[in-house]
Design an enzyme around this catalytic site. Structure first.
Site, PDB file in Angstrom:
ATOM      1  N   ASP A 163       0.830  -1.213   0.000  1.00  0.00           N
ATOM      2  CA  ASP A 163       0.000   0.000   0.000  1.00  0.00           C
ATOM      3  C   ASP A 163       0.858   1.254   0.000  1.00  0.00           C
ATOM      4  O   ASP A 163       0.349   2.356   0.167  1.00  0.00           O
ATOM      5  CB  ASP A 163      -0.910   0.019   1.233  1.00  0.00           C
ATOM      6  CG  ASP A 163      -2.143  -0.863   1.047  1.00  0.00           C
ATOM      7  OD1 ASP A 163      -2.272  -1.447  -0.032  1.00  0.00           O
ATOM      8  OD2 ASP A 163      -2.946  -0.968   1.979  1.00  0.00           O
TER       9      ASP A 163
ATOM     10  N   ASP B  61     -13.636  30.011 -39.276  1.00  0.00           N
ATOM     11  CA  ASP B  61     -12.915  28.746 -39.147  1.00  0.00           C
ATOM     12  C   ASP B  61     -13.609  27.777 -38.199  1.00  0.00           C
ATOM     13  O   ASP B  61     -13.343  26.580 -38.224  1.00  0.00           O
ATOM     14  CB  ASP B  61     -11.490  28.991 -38.653  1.00  0.00           C
ATOM     15  CG  ASP B  61     -10.631  29.678 -39.708  1.00  0.00           C
ATOM     16  OD1 ASP B  61     -10.979  29.534 -40.893  1.00  0.00           O
ATOM     17  OD2 ASP B  61      -9.638  30.330 -39.355  1.00  0.00           O
TER      18      ASP B  61
ATOM     19  N   LEU C  52     -10.569  17.101 -39.027  1.00  0.00           N
ATOM     20  CA  LEU C  52     -10.956  17.663 -40.323  1.00  0.00           C
ATOM     21  C   LEU C  52      -9.822  17.497 -41.329  1.00  0.00           C
ATOM     22  O   LEU C  52     -10.044  17.153 -42.487  1.00  0.00           O
ATOM     23  CB  LEU C  52     -11.307  19.142 -40.163  1.00  0.00           C
ATOM     24  CG  LEU C  52     -11.596  19.901 -41.465  1.00  0.00           C
ATOM     25  CD1 LEU C  52     -12.845  19.355 -42.131  1.00  0.00           C
ATOM     26  CD2 LEU C  52     -11.724  21.384 -41.208  1.00  0.00           C
TER      27      LEU C  52
END
Length: 524
Positions: free
Chosen positions: A36, A287, A423
């Site tokens: 741990d 744009d 794009l």
């Protein structure tokens, strides 16, 4: 409790680690077995902190379970105090040590250390990391500020109008998503408004700083998941108003400024008039027109998910098709927010549920945690990280806030650029076969009579490396089709390398297998 490959939140003692690591002069002593002990990994590797976290473990082993593990804890507390000399000590148990019921708080208090000791009871099997951080911060605030609390019937006096109003910024922690930069941005914003920051807590605060939280005029809960309980207690005890509007996005930042001005009784018109955020203009520019209506799925902690949905809808013109959180304590808030978009909120801490929802909705942009980033990558969908849990790349060296007007600029870049790249890839695919836009076309400035070789400036070198390779080697149709899937600007190099690879091995026809073998060869 279930086993899982990924988890959105760790156990509550990890939240306590985040508070202790954020503060100065605090030390967290954790009753925990070997295995741990991973605080160093969290904070020095992922967050890239320049010092180790102030956490000491008892690190008991299996053979210790038959003896006195409580004695091990008391020894660890004494040794940690003598070594680090902290101003305040937090003690608790990890999920495994919780089963031993050794009562770390009682054991530490019995040692009578000369500094305050704050026992933490964090139920590891019912609660998680953010709850553990909030509970730890609340306990610290009560322990440090409580002795200075006014009587129950106390009325806060009016502020001296000649003095600048001051506030506390509550909630930023270690391992928080952009907390460091958010604090810088909001501190600067408040300064321009005419408000001083009295204390930032827990990040950078000492126990002495916490003891003076009640001196501020009001509080700002930057991260409600962490600051909520402490802010409520301060409001009740010291009559300090709390601003809960989260300044993420342009509209929310303006609302935040107006609320601060109302509480501080100052004029915010000059600051609002001088706003120089670029997101509104960029999102209205030509744009960005093609982004309108993009379908977005959002998942993260409640604060960032709700803020992201509002930005998407109101400031970028996206369509929110999915909204969810792993913060079950804030499920109602997220459900209420989802109603505004006519969708049903997804409340889950299982990443497989999120992945299934993404498959169902097929969004065009994913805003989420590092888990959603991985899922979106597998699905081929653009994504951006908006919330913890995050990885090392989301702790940038550069200044990159999420809050305030500059944070809105950062958000625009972070969210829109992945769509822009999408794009670009779409255009490359769409024009792949265009007669003027492929790897065999000569540069347009050379005119229509330019030789085809002008399109390949490396043709001469290719010929020297493999004489007559182009004339001796043919391509199978399936290999040619696969080659066309490669972006045009590197397709020529891929063809040359494959033909060179084939020529060196005496292969006269490039097949699909030859193409893959060549790719593997040159990738070494």
């Amino acid at each position: 409790m279930q086993l899982t490959l990924w988890t959105y939140e760790g156990p509550p003692h990890v939240g306590a680690m985040r508070i202790a690591t954020a503060m100065r002069g605090a030390h967290y002593i954790l009753h925990a077995p070997q295995g741990d002990t991973y605080a160093d990994l969290l904070f020095t590797m992922i967050e890239r902190r320049n010092q180790r976290p102030p956490v000491t473990y008892t690190t008991f082993q299996a053979r210790d379970l038959g003896s006195d593990t409580a004695h091990l804890f008391k020894t660890a507390v004494r040794d940690a105090y003598e070594r680090f000399k902290p101003d305040i000590v937090l003690v608790g148990a990890s999920c495994t040590a919780e089963l031993l019921q050794d009562d770390p708080g009682g054991l530490a208090l019995a040692l009578d250390l000369p500094v305050p000791v704050v026992p933490l009871e964090l139920p590891a099997y019912q609660k998680k990391e953010n709850w553990g951080a909030a509970e730890t911060f609340y306990r610290l605030v009560r322990a440090c500020t409580g002795p200075h609390a006014p009587p129950a019937n106390w009325i806060r006096p009016e502020r001296n109008e000649d003095a600048r109003p001051c506030c506390n910024l509550l909630g930023p922690t270690a391992l928080g998503f952009r907390h460091r930069d958010d604090v810088i941005e909001i501190t600067g914003l408040l300064d321009r408004l005419g408000v001083d920051v009295h204390c930032v807590a827990p990040m950078g605060a000492t126990s002495d700083d916490l003891s003076r939280l009640g001196e501020a005029d009001f509080n700002i809960a930057l991260y409600p998941e962490i600051a909520g309980p402490a802010a409520q207690w301060l409001e009740k005890t010291f009559r300090q108003p709390c601003i809960k509007t989260i300044p993420i996005g342009v509209s929310a930042t303006r609302e935040f400024i107006i609320q601060v001005a109302e509480i501080a009784k100052i004029d915010a018109s000059a600051l609002l008039a001088s706003e120089s955020c670029r997101l509104p203009w960029y999102s209205r520019s030509v744009d960005s027109n093609y982004l309108t209506g993009k379908r977005v799925f959002i998942f993260g902690d409640a604060t960032h998910a709700i803020a992201a949905a509002r930005i998407c809808k109101e400031e970028l013109g996206f369509t929110v098709v999915g909204l969810g959180t792993y913060s079950r304590e804030f499920a109602r808030d997220v459900r209420d927010a989802a109603k505004a978009y006519d969708i049903e909120a997804l409340i889950t801490d299982d990443y497989l549920d999120v992945e299934a929802k993404l498959h169902e909705l097929q969004p065009e942009l994913v805003l989420g945690t590092q888990m959603e980033r991985h899922i979106a990558k597998r699905l081929g969908v653009p994504s951006a990280v908006i919330s913890a849990p995050v990885h090392v790349q989301d702790f940038p060296a550069r200044y990159s806030p999420q809050m305030g007007f500059e944070g809105a600029n950062v958000i625009f870049d972070s969210w829109v650029h992945p769509l822009m790249m999408g794009l670009e890839e779409h255009l490359l695919a769409m024009f792949r076969e265009d007669f003027e836009f492929n790897d065999s076309a000569a540069p347009s400035h050379l005119g229509p009579t330019a030789p085809i070789s002008a399109a390949d400036p490396f043709a001469a070198n290719s010929a020297n490396d493999a004489p007559n390779a182009a004339t001796l080697i043919s391509w199978a149709s399936e290999a040619e089709s696969e080659l066309k899937k490669i972006p045009f600007f590197v397709r020529g190099k891929a063809r040359r390398n494959t033909e060179r690879f084939a020529a060196e091995r005496g292969v006269s026809t490039v097949t699909l297998e030859t193409l893959y073998d060549a790719k593997a060869h040159y990738a070494r």
